[in-house]
Write a protein that holds these residues in place. Structure first.
Motif, PDB file in Angstrom:
ATOM      1  N   THR A 381       1.146  -1.290  -0.059  1.00 51.28           N
ATOM      2  CA  THR A 381       0.062  -0.004  -0.063  1.00 51.28           C
ATOM      3  C   THR A 381       0.930   1.265  -0.059  1.00 51.28           C
ATOM      4  O   THR A 381       0.666   2.068  -0.742  1.00 51.28           O
ATOM      5  CB  THR A 381      -0.917   0.038   1.226  1.00 51.28           C
ATOM      6  N   ILE A 382       1.877   1.317   0.812  1.00 48.99           N
ATOM      7  CA  ILE A 382       2.831   2.378   0.973  1.00 48.99           C
ATOM      8  C   ILE A 382       3.562   2.363  -0.471  1.00 48.99           C
ATOM      9  O   ILE A 382       3.786   3.376  -0.819  1.00 48.99           O
ATOM     10  CB  ILE A 382       3.875   2.274   1.858  1.00 48.99           C
ATOM     11  N   LEU A 383       3.964   1.230  -0.990  1.00 48.21           N
ATOM     12  CA  LEU A 383       4.988   1.339  -2.395  1.00 48.21           C
ATOM     13  C   LEU A 383       4.282   1.714  -3.423  1.00 48.21           C
ATOM     14  O   LEU A 383       4.872   2.272  -4.459  1.00 48.21           O
ATOM     15  CB  LEU A 383       5.483   0.018  -2.235  1.00 48.21           C
ATOM     16  N   ALA A 384       2.836   1.627  -3.556  1.00 44.86           N
ATOM     17  CA  ALA A 384       2.078   1.616  -4.968  1.00 44.86           C
ATOM     18  C   ALA A 384       2.456   3.018  -5.465  1.00 44.86           C
ATOM     19  O   ALA A 384       2.799   3.054  -6.695  1.00 44.86           O
ATOM     20  CB  ALA A 384       0.735   1.113  -4.569  1.00 44.86           C
ATOM     21  N   PRO A 385       2.252   4.020  -4.652  1.00 46.41           N
ATOM     22  CA  PRO A 385       2.611   5.423  -5.384  1.00 46.41           C
ATOM     23  C   PRO A 385       4.070   5.739  -5.736  1.00 46.41           C
ATOM     24  O   PRO A 385       4.476   6.657  -6.489  1.00 46.41           O
ATOM     25  CB  PRO A 385       1.868   6.191  -4.570  1.00 46.41           C
ATOM     26  N   VAL A 386       4.975   4.899  -5.188  1.00 46.25           N
ATOM     27  CA  VAL A 386       6.317   5.321  -4.990  1.00 46.25           C
ATOM     28  C   VAL A 386       7.144   4.416  -5.941  1.00 46.25           C
ATOM     29  O   VAL A 386       8.017   5.085  -6.697  1.00 46.25           O
ATOM     30  CB  VAL A 386       7.146   5.026  -3.435  1.00 46.25           C
ATOM     31  N   SER A 387       6.819   3.103  -5.844  1.00 46.47           N
ATOM     32  CA  SER A 387       7.601   2.354  -6.697  1.00 46.47           C
ATOM     33  C   SER A 387       6.750   0.991  -6.971  1.00 46.47           C
ATOM     34  O   SER A 387       6.701   0.219  -6.359  1.00 46.47           O
ATOM     35  CB  SER A 387       8.787   1.647  -5.930  1.00 46.47           C
ATOM     36  N   GLY A 388       6.087   1.102  -8.241  1.00 48.19           N
ATOM     37  CA  GLY A 388       5.421  -0.070  -8.744  1.00 48.19           C
ATOM     38  C   GLY A 388       6.140  -1.510  -8.679  1.00 48.19           C
ATOM     39  O   GLY A 388       5.795  -2.427  -8.696  1.00 48.19           O
ATOM     40  N   ILE A 389       7.421  -1.031  -9.145  1.00 41.19           N
ATOM     41  CA  ILE A 389       8.370  -2.248  -9.522  1.00 41.19           C
ATOM     42  C   ILE A 389       8.496  -3.188  -8.264  1.00 41.19           C
ATOM     43  O   ILE A 389       8.140  -4.421  -8.086  1.00 41.19           O
ATOM     44  CB  ILE A 389       9.733  -1.921 -10.247  1.00 41.19           C
ATOM     45  N   ALA A 390       8.780  -2.465  -7.127  1.00 44.85           N
ATOM     46  CA  ALA A 390       9.126  -2.802  -5.906  1.00 44.85           C
ATOM     47  C   ALA A 390       7.758  -3.848  -5.332  1.00 44.85           C
ATOM     48  O   ALA A 390       7.999  -5.017  -4.691  1.00 44.85           O
ATOM     49  CB  ALA A 390       9.850  -2.105  -5.008  1.00 44.85           C
TER      50      ALA A 390
END
Lengths: 464, 205
Positions: A381-390
């Motif tokens: 949830t945290i990563l979705a806007p920051v790094s889709g790859i991760a």
């Protein structure tokens, strides 16, 4: 007397006495568990720098122990981490009761826990790496116990951690003397390169993971799990201390992007390799790698929520991995090997051990409703806007390990040969508690995460 | 500090090179241990350029203890050292000689050009001695997986590192800790050597 000195004397005395206690194995392990739990409770609850009246006399426990000009300090910033470390150590040492006949794990394991606790208490924190090196030496003893011909993984661990210590001490010197205020200077780039190399070694980031699969083949599964969890957790806290201490490191966006990328590679690589293994403990070694990749990604978010998830997940994984390793160890003991062929139909012969194994495996993989899932979900949830790859990598890793788990489960269900082997009631309860714990922590993550996250109380700059 | 230690420091560098190189080239564990002891003498000399010699002598004591621990295991398991446990890994005499010369030349070049990011306060002889021991230790680790040789390689690499690290961090605590790590590595390696030989004997019987 000071609290760090009490912890030092208590741990060393207990570890020294345990091998000589001539009682039943269960009693010896119970003493080790109780001792570690008491030391953990002492670290968590003992009033420090406060006068305590005991009858007619007063006692005051100091927080600092000076030794040769350096200090070991137990304060509000690190006492939760130290306490939890001892409690998790007690939990994992307790598992040796069923897991495997290990002469060294209770005593050497306790010393490893103490040494890692000392790495959290030492000031300046840079010298923590010296303690981690000592812990690595203890790890070698646990990994090779009883099987000296199979020592390649242990030797590689010793080599890598010694070189990692050298690199990090040098990086620390560059950081301390470089007067670095910005990540863009040449000194900062040099220091960052050394730090990245040192932490890559300490956290077993590929290609410095080579000791893990080799040890997975050679060592006893429970010992391997213990060593990997303790050493990687020590490395994680050391990394967080560095980030907490130096603002220029926290402002280096490239560093965090790199961490996310490396973590994603670990998760995908570990998951892909895990699915292909035909030996259960080797699969665990790769799953350990993939699981730690999730923590590296969490740190790579560079946000307080990410650091909290990294700390919380490092606590939860200790439980899931312990349950998995316990199940594998019991199966390996009874079946002789832990290969896919040998474990065919084991569910019918050893339902409790197989159940615990599968629950631990799926929890480590991050299957929904198990202990590993809530952390991964929150992180995605945290990563979705920051790094889709991760975020995608975490999903791929989860699917890969779950698929691998299903493959093993099908094999374990396949041929119904042999009758169920009887195990004692305490053993059944122990295995079922492990299985239950993996499910309960998945359903009620609020039971553990907020507690474990308190271990990061001293990281004022990361967790304001 | 005794002035001749500084003036004749290149002798210590020569000693570091010869002992570090021979530890790789030789096969008899007794000679290898003697070379390791020689490395510790060179280490003490070069550390003595930055610290009082009484303090530097602690390195020698710690090093000799590490050698003694390894010697006890060698007495028990025999003197012939196998270089490679894996078929196909090059480890012949000529290969080792060429490796030693290449690594030594590289480390010399690296130190001369300031590629090791060393502080100004490090004596040039100490820098060169450190580079040589570090490089040769790493080479040793690269060409063998035998525990005894791995132990010698690790101790050499650490000795090389310490020569310059004592300049930047001259505290007693770190000195004591590093010495403890030398002894710890020798204990762990001895444990592996003796344990493996016991396994072999049990396997044969």
């Amino acid at each position: 007397m000071s609290a760090p000195l009490i912890l030092t004397i208590g741990s060393i005395l207990l570890a020294a006495v345990i091998p000589f206690i001539r009682l039943r194995r269960e009693a010896v392990i119970a003493i080790a568990v109780l001792g570690a739990a008491l030391l953990g409770a002492f670290a968590l609850l003992m009033p420090i720098e406060e006068a305590l009246s005991m009858g007619t006399t007063g006692v005051r426990v100091e927080g600092t122990w000076m030794i040769l000009g350096r200090a070991l300090t137990l304060d509000d910033g690190n006492r939760t981490a130290v306490g939890f470390l001892y409690l998790i150590g007690a939990f994992m040492i307790g598992g040796t009761w069923m897991a495997e006949r290990s002469r060294y794990l209770p005593s050497v394991g306790l010393i490893m826990v103490y040494v890692v606790a000392a790495s959290l208490m030492v000031k300046p924190f840079l010298f923590a790496v010296l303690f981690i090196e000592l812990a690595a030496m203890g790890a070698v003893l646990i990994l090779v116990e009883g099987r000296f011909q199979a020592r390649k993984g242990a030797l590689r661990l010793l080599i890598l951690y010694t070189l990692g210590m050298i690199v990090l001490l040098w990086a620390g010197w560059l950081v301390e003397t470089g007067g670095i205020t910005s990540g863009a200077t040449q000194e900062a780039m040099q220091a960052t390169a050394f730090l990245a190399l040192g932490f890559a070694i300490l956290l077993s980031i590929p290609p410095f993971h080579i000791w893990l699969p080799t040890a997975g083949e050679e060592a006893k599964p429970y010992g391997l799990m213990f060593v990997a969890v303790i050493l990687q957790s020590a490395g994680l806290f050391f990394l967080l201390f560095f980030l907490n201490q130096y603002p220029w490191l926290r402002q280096n966006e490239n560093l965090f992007a790199g961490a996310r990328l490396v973590g994603a590679v670990m998760v995908v690589f570990g998951g892909a390799m895990a699915i292909a293994q035909r030996q259960f403990s080797k699969m665990m070694a790769y799953a350990l790698l993939a699981d730690f990749g999730v923590i590296v990604i969490a740190v790579g978010t560079g946000q307080a929520a990410g650091y909290e998830l990294a700390i919380g997940h490092s606590g939860v994984r200790a439980i899931s991995l312990a349950v998995w390793a316990l199940g594998i160890a019991v199966l390996k003991q009874r079946e002789g090997e832990d290969t896919l062929e040998r474990l065919e139909g084991s569910l019918w012969r050893f339902p409790y051990a197989t159940g615990a194994t599968m629950a631990g495996l799926f929890a480590v993989g991050g299957l929904p409703l198990t202990a590993g899932f809530p952390g991964r979900w929150a992180l995605m949830t945290i990563l979705a806007p920051v790094s889709g790859i991760a975020a995608g990598a975490i999903l791929i890793g989860t699917v890969a390990i779950t698929m691998g788990g299903l493959r093993w489960m099908i094999a374990m269900l396949r041929s119904r040969s042999g009758s169920e082997e009887r195990i004692s009631w305490p053993e059944r309860i122990f295995l079922m508690s492990g299985l239950g714990l993996c499910l309960v922590l998945g359903l009620f993550p609020q039971l553990t995460y907020p507690l474990v996250v308190k271990a990061g109380e001293g990281l004022m700059n990361l967790l304001p | 500090m005794i002035s001749w230690l500084r003036e004749l420091a290149m002798i210590a560098v020569g000693m570091a090179f010869i002992t570090g190189a021979l530890a790789i080239v030789l096969k008899d564990r007794r000679w290898m241990l003697l070379m390791l002891a020689g490395e510790y003498i060179a280490l003490t000399w070069l550390v003595g350029l930055a610290l009082p010699i009484q303090v530097a002598a602690a390195k020698l004591v710690g090093g000799m203890m590490a050698c003694a621990i390894l010697a006890m295991s060698v007495v028990r398991v025999g003197y012939e050292s196998r270089l490679s446990e894996r078929e196909g890994l090059p480890s012949g005499f000529a290969f080792r000689i060429i490796g030693v010369l290449l690594v030594s030349a590289s480390m010399w070049g690296l130190v001369e050009r300031g590629g090791m990011f060393l502080p100004q306060a490090v004596h040039p002889a100490a820098a060169l001695g450190s580079g040589l021991l570090l490089g040769l230790g790493l080479l040793h680790l690269g060409i063998s997986e035998e525990p005894f040789r791995v132990g010698i390689g690790l101790l050499s690499a650490m000795a090389g590192f310490e020569i310059v690290y004592v300049v930047v961090e001259p505290s007693l605590a770190v000195l004591a800790f590093m010495t403890a790590i030398h002894i710890g590595i020798s204990i762990v390696v001895s444990y592996l050597i003796v344990g493996a030989s016991t396994d072999e004997v049990e396997g044969l019987s």
